[in-house]
Design a protein around this motif. Structure first.
Motif, mmCIF file in Angstrom:
data_model
loop_
_atom_site.group_PDB
_atom_site.id
_atom_site.type_symbol
_atom_site.label_atom_id
_atom_site.label_comp_id
_atom_site.label_asym_id
_atom_site.label_seq_id
_atom_site.Cartn_x
_atom_site.Cartn_y
_atom_site.Cartn_z
ATOM 1 N N PRO A 1 0.822 -1.218 0.000
ATOM 2 C CA PRO A 1 0.000 0.000 0.000
ATOM 3 C C PRO A 1 0.853 1.265 0.000
ATOM 4 C CG PRO A 1 -0.724 -1.566 1.680
ATOM 5 C CD PRO A 1 0.584 -2.061 1.181
ATOM 6 N N ILE A 2 0.267 2.364 -0.410
ATOM 7 C CA ILE A 2 0.942 3.659 -0.430
ATOM 8 C C ILE A 2 1.418 4.030 0.982
ATOM 9 C CG2 ILE A 2 0.528 6.131 -0.709
ATOM 10 C CD1 ILE A 2 -1.221 5.526 -3.047
ATOM 11 N N PRO A 3 2.686 4.422 1.133
ATOM 12 C CA PRO A 3 3.194 4.824 2.453
ATOM 13 C C PRO A 3 2.555 6.135 2.926
ATOM 14 C CG PRO A 3 5.001 4.326 0.924
ATOM 15 C CD PRO A 3 3.749 4.403 0.115
ATOM 16 N N ASP A 4 2.658 6.377 4.236
ATOM 17 C CA ASP A 4 2.049 7.568 4.824
ATOM 18 C C ASP A 4 2.607 8.860 4.235
ATOM 19 O OD1 ASP A 4 0.487 5.987 6.422
ATOM 20 O OD2 ASP A 4 1.766 6.162 8.201
ATOM 21 N N GLU A 5 3.910 8.882 3.954
ATOM 22 C CA GLU A 5 4.493 10.122 3.441
ATOM 23 C C GLU A 5 3.959 10.457 2.050
ATOM 24 O OE1 GLU A 5 7.658 6.824 2.896
ATOM 25 O OE2 GLU A 5 6.187 7.451 4.412
ATOM 26 N N VAL A 6 3.636 9.434 1.251
ATOM 27 C CA VAL A 6 3.042 9.670 -0.064
ATOM 28 C C VAL A 6 1.603 10.151 0.103
ATOM 29 C CG1 VAL A 6 2.382 8.618 -2.260
ATOM 30 C CG2 VAL A 6 4.547 7.990 -1.177
ATOM 31 N N ALA A 7 0.890 9.562 1.065
ATOM 32 C CA ALA A 7 -0.481 9.998 1.343
ATOM 33 C C ALA A 7 -0.501 11.477 1.743
ATOM 34 C CB ALA A 7 -1.094 9.148 2.452
ATOM 35 N N GLU A 8 0.465 11.892 2.557
ATOM 36 C CA GLU A 8 0.533 13.296 2.961
ATOM 37 C C GLU A 8 0.812 14.209 1.773
ATOM 38 O OE1 GLU A 8 3.483 13.430 5.988
ATOM 39 O OE2 GLU A 8 2.315 12.230 7.412
ATOM 40 N N LYS A 9 1.659 13.766 0.865
ATOM 41 C CA LYS A 9 1.962 14.566 -0.323
ATOM 42 C C LYS A 9 0.719 14.734 -1.193
ATOM 43 C CE LYS A 9 5.190 14.857 -4.225
ATOM 44 N NZ LYS A 9 6.314 14.188 -4.944
ATOM 45 N N ILE A 10 -0.075 13.665 -1.337
ATOM 46 C CA ILE A 10 -1.311 13.742 -2.112
ATOM 47 C C ILE A 10 -2.269 14.750 -1.486
ATOM 48 C CG2 ILE A 10 -3.405 12.466 -2.754
ATOM 49 C CD1 ILE A 10 -1.630 9.984 -3.108
ATOM 50 N N GLN A 11 -2.393 14.710 -0.161
ATOM 51 C CA GLN A 11 -3.298 15.623 0.521
ATOM 52 C C GLN A 11 -2.884 17.075 0.317
ATOM 53 O OE1 GLN A 11 -4.115 14.276 4.677
ATOM 54 N NE2 GLN A 11 -3.285 12.318 3.987
ATOM 55 N N GLN A 12 -1.603 17.334 0.392
ATOM 56 C CA GLN A 12 -1.109 18.695 0.203
ATOM 57 C C GLN A 12 -1.318 19.171 -1.235
ATOM 58 O OE1 GLN A 12 2.972 18.341 1.416
ATOM 59 N NE2 GLN A 12 2.456 17.998 3.585
ATOM 60 N N THR A 13 -1.088 18.262 -2.191
ATOM 61 C CA THR A 13 -1.202 18.624 -3.609
ATOM 62 C C THR A 13 -2.623 19.010 -3.969
ATOM 63 O OG1 THR A 13 0.632 17.160 -4.184
ATOM 64 C CG2 THR A 13 -0.858 17.810 -5.978
ATOM 65 N N TYR A 14 -3.603 18.271 -3.449
ATOM 66 C CA TYR A 14 -4.991 18.495 -3.843
ATOM 67 C C TYR A 14 -5.802 19.270 -2.802
ATOM 68 C CZ TYR A 14 -4.169 15.458 -7.792
ATOM 69 O OH TYR A 14 -3.683 14.931 -8.964
ATOM 70 N N ASN A 15 -5.138 19.753 -1.765
ATOM 71 C CA ASN A 15 -5.823 20.509 -0.726
ATOM 72 C C ASN A 15 -7.021 19.742 -0.178
ATOM 73 O OD1 ASN A 15 -6.494 22.657 1.010
ATOM 74 N ND2 ASN A 15 -7.866 23.571 -0.523
ATOM 75 N N VAL A 16 -6.739 18.507 0.231
ATOM 76 C CA VAL A 16 -7.766 17.662 0.836
ATOM 77 C C VAL A 16 -7.227 17.147 2.169
ATOM 78 C CG1 VAL A 16 -8.776 16.961 -1.354
ATOM 79 C CG2 VAL A 16 -6.923 15.590 -0.388
ATOM 80 N N GLY A 17 -8.120 16.574 2.962
ATOM 81 C CA GLY A 17 -7.708 15.975 4.221
ATOM 82 C C GLY A 17 -7.502 14.478 4.060
ATOM 83 N N TRP A 18 -7.271 13.816 5.215
ATOM 84 C CA TRP A 18 -7.278 12.354 5.141
ATOM 85 C C TRP A 18 -8.674 11.923 4.673
ATOM 86 C CZ3 TRP A 18 -8.335 7.380 5.514
ATOM 87 C CH2 TRP A 18 -7.271 6.468 5.460
ATOM 88 N N TRP A 19 -9.664 12.632 5.221
ATOM 89 C CA TRP A 19 -11.043 12.524 4.738
ATOM 90 C C TRP A 19 -11.473 13.898 4.225
ATOM 91 C CZ3 TRP A 19 -12.709 7.645 4.802
ATOM 92 C CH2 TRP A 19 -12.256 6.769 5.797
ATOM 93 N N THR A 20 -12.272 13.904 3.181
ATOM 94 C CA THR A 20 -12.847 15.145 2.665
ATOM 95 C C THR A 20 -14.303 14.887 2.296
ATOM 96 O OG1 THR A 20 -10.762 16.058 1.836
ATOM 97 C CG2 THR A 20 -12.770 16.844 0.781
ATOM 98 N N PHE A 21 -15.171 15.852 2.595
ATOM 99 C CA PHE A 21 -16.553 15.733 2.127
ATOM 100 C C PHE A 21 -17.059 17.112 1.737
ATOM 101 C CE2 PHE A 21 -16.779 16.120 6.737
ATOM 102 C CZ PHE A 21 -17.798 17.029 6.963
ATOM 103 N N HIS A 22 -18.128 17.118 0.950
ATOM 104 C CA HIS A 22 -18.725 18.366 0.460
ATOM 105 C C HIS A 22 -20.159 18.475 0.975
ATOM 106 C CE1 HIS A 22 -15.415 17.634 -2.360
ATOM 107 N NE2 HIS A 22 -15.376 18.938 -2.499
ATOM 108 N N LEU A 23 -20.508 19.650 1.429
ATOM 109 C CA LEU A 23 -21.852 19.934 1.919
ATOM 110 C C LEU A 23 -22.558 20.884 0.969
ATOM 111 C CD1 LEU A 23 -21.068 20.571 5.694
ATOM 112 C CD2 LEU A 23 -21.975 18.482 4.667
ATOM 113 N N SER A 24 -23.842 20.685 0.791
ATOM 114 C CA SER A 24 -24.657 21.583 -0.030
ATOM 115 C C SER A 24 -25.963 21.880 0.691
ATOM 116 C CB SER A 24 -24.960 20.966 -1.393
ATOM 117 O OG SER A 24 -23.768 20.711 -2.113
#
Length: 522
Positions: A298-321
């Motif tokens: 599986p993807i390591p934690d440091e790669v997961a953190e890089k993805i979150q920073q790149t796309y401005n998302v959290g470990w979890w992200t949701f949208h409200l309307s």
């Protein structure tokens, strides 16, 4: 390539006789039985070559009368049929039949928009009407009504509702927005449910019940008939919608955020299905795994953190309307902000859409179809595929976190990237665990299949059941519904045998087999 596979009980002579009868009834241009035709209906994301669910032929009616003719001929020759609306049930088997050798009853050409009533906000559609076709019709005719579309809008409006698919407006529980069906029964008769059971009734699209028993849901996720048209309730275009993205930086944040959201859903402050998605949702839609990491496991934690920073998302992200009249939206915004901001430690940033403005930037949250999420199949490279395991849970943050940790461990044991979401409904959550794989990697396919099988077992032990599944696992999932010695399945089988004595409509769908195929099918 798909060599011709005959269904149980039919030899080559009997099958050819059935095909000849169908060609006489429909015309040769509506019957497809070449090798190329059969290949067209193989599941493009199959866990394997897909030939264990290969069709023997496909039929393309253009009217309810032709559907009746097909069903009657199928009864005469005991040819099993697999009805599909457009065959875009991707990730669940697409257009492939549960029983190999079945003929696909493909209703893509039955795509008439029969009525759209602006005043009362409903439409009457045939099963071949797709989300893009319907959206174009509404837009070109300036009709101020919204569809509720799923993440992948390639498929059928009715097909999605009949499989209990969801959308992301307040009308997003799509199956509950069906109001009266026209159905060809397994013996070729026609029945209309609800008020449509009265000839010339003027309230068919207005009231979902009838006099006596109400049968609409009997034809949802079932093999008790072929739906040929239905009424669908639609959402009147609101004056204003407000949208906010919520990023949760820690895995544990799902506990408190889920509980807040479940309360807002229960009280009607938030009216749409809300998807908690982990960081892979964005990365897999726009990139491939190789863009981030090419190692094993599986993807390591440091790669997961890089993805979150790149796309401005959290470990979890949701949208409200929030939807409605301006003052109502503003009042609800204050309630939602007051609920989340103390925990987030910052203010929610709201974006508004006002009536008359382009909707495309807001996409599925305002009923505009898209297919971008389908890019996730490219994540692992090669001929990609996806399949989702989706048990239903109570809307508890603690239970969601526990389920998340259990599923995450299973993904890690399988050496696969954990892609998951929790869709929050009115009083439940659907935990969608998406397995992304490369069909050209036999070992990965094997691990994916084993992971899915293990999750079925785990969920059953935890007291949770899946609400919808791929054709490969329909039997296994059906067997987990075991109360009182599988009383529900015994009831389903009695109904199946009464309505479909020759067992020609979708044998095996969701584990329901006709008597003549029941032994040895499980």
């Amino acid at each position: 390539m798909a060599e011709r596979i005959l269904p149980p009980g039919l030899d080559a002579t009997s099958f050819d006789s059935a095909i000849a009868a169908l060609k006489r009834a429909l015309g040769e241009h509506k019957v497809f039985d070449t090798e190329l035709d059969r290949d067209t209906y193989i599941d493009p994301y199959a866990l394997g070559d897909g030939l264990d669910h290969a069709a023997s032929a496909a039929l393309a009616p253009t009217s309810v009368e032709e559907v009746q003719a097909i069903v009657r001929i199928a009864n005469e020759h005991k040819l099993p049929l697999w009805p599909v609306a457009r065959g875009k049930n991707l990730g669940y088997g697409a257009a492939s039949p549960m029983l190999a050798g079945s003929a696909v009853l493909d209703m893509t050409r039955m795509n008439q928009i029969l009525d759209v009533d602006e005043r009362y906000a409903y439409a009457t559609l045939e099963p071949g009407v797709g989300f893009y076709q319907f959206h174009e019709h509404l837009t070109n005719n300036n009709i101020p009504l919204w569809m509720s579309v799923p993440a992948n809008g390639w498929g059928s409006v009715l097909g999605n509702a009949l499989e209990r698919g969801i959308g992301y407006t307040p009308y997003g529980d799509n199956t509950t927005k069906l109001c009266g069906l026209e159905v060809v029964t397994p013996t070729g008769d026609i029945v209309r449910t609800g008020m449509g059971a009265m000839e010339g009734n003027k309230s068919w699209a207005h009231y979902p019940y009838s006099f006596g028993p109400s049968w609409d849901q009997m034809f949802v996720q079932s093999n008790f008939g072929v739906v040929t048209k239905a009424n669908v309730w639609m959402m009147p275009e609101p004056e204003l919608t407000a949208h906010a993205q919520v990023n949760l930086p820690e895995m544990e944040d799902i506990k408190w955020a889920m509980d807040i959201l479940a309360d807002l859903r229960l009280r009607g402050i938030i009216e749409h299905n809300v998807v908690f998605g982990n960081y892979l949702h964005d990365a897999s839609a726009f990139t491939t795994r190789a863009d981030w990491y090419e190692g094993e496991g599986p993807i390591p934690d440091e790669v997961a953190e890089k993805i979150q920073q790149t796309y401005n998302v959290g470990w979890w992200t949701f949208h409200l309307s929030i939807f409605g009249e301006g003052s109502l939206v503003e009042a609800k915004q204050k309630i939602v902000s007051a609920a989340f901001e103390p925990k987030l430690g910052k203010k929610l940033e709201w974006r508004n859409w006002r009536k008359g403005e382009p909707r495309e930037p807001f996409s599925i949250s305002v009923g505009v179809p898209m297919v971008l999420p389908l890019n996730v199949v490219n994540w692992m490279g090669g001929r990609g595929g996806h399949i989702g395991f989706s048990p239903i849970l109570p809307p508890s943050g603690e239970l969601a976190y526990d389920a998340f940790m259990r599923r995450k461990r299973r993904f890690e044991e399988a050496g696969l990237d954990y892609y998951s979401s929790f869709t929050v409904g009115h009083r439940h959550i659907a935990n969608v665990n998406m397995i992304l794989y490369n069909r050209d990697d036999a070992d990965m396919v094997s691990r994916s299949r084993a992971l899915f099988t293990q999750m079925i077992k785990d969920a059953r032990e935890e007291g949770y059941g899946e609400y919808r599944t791929h054709i490969d696992f329909m039997q296994s999932v059906a067997e987990t519904y075991d109360y009182n010695d599988h009383a529900l399945m015994r009831l389903n089988e009695k109904v199946k045998d009464a309505l479909d004595p020759n067992g020609v409509i979708a044998p095996g769908k969701n584990g329901v087999w006709p008597a003549r195929l029941r032994e040895g099918s499980k």
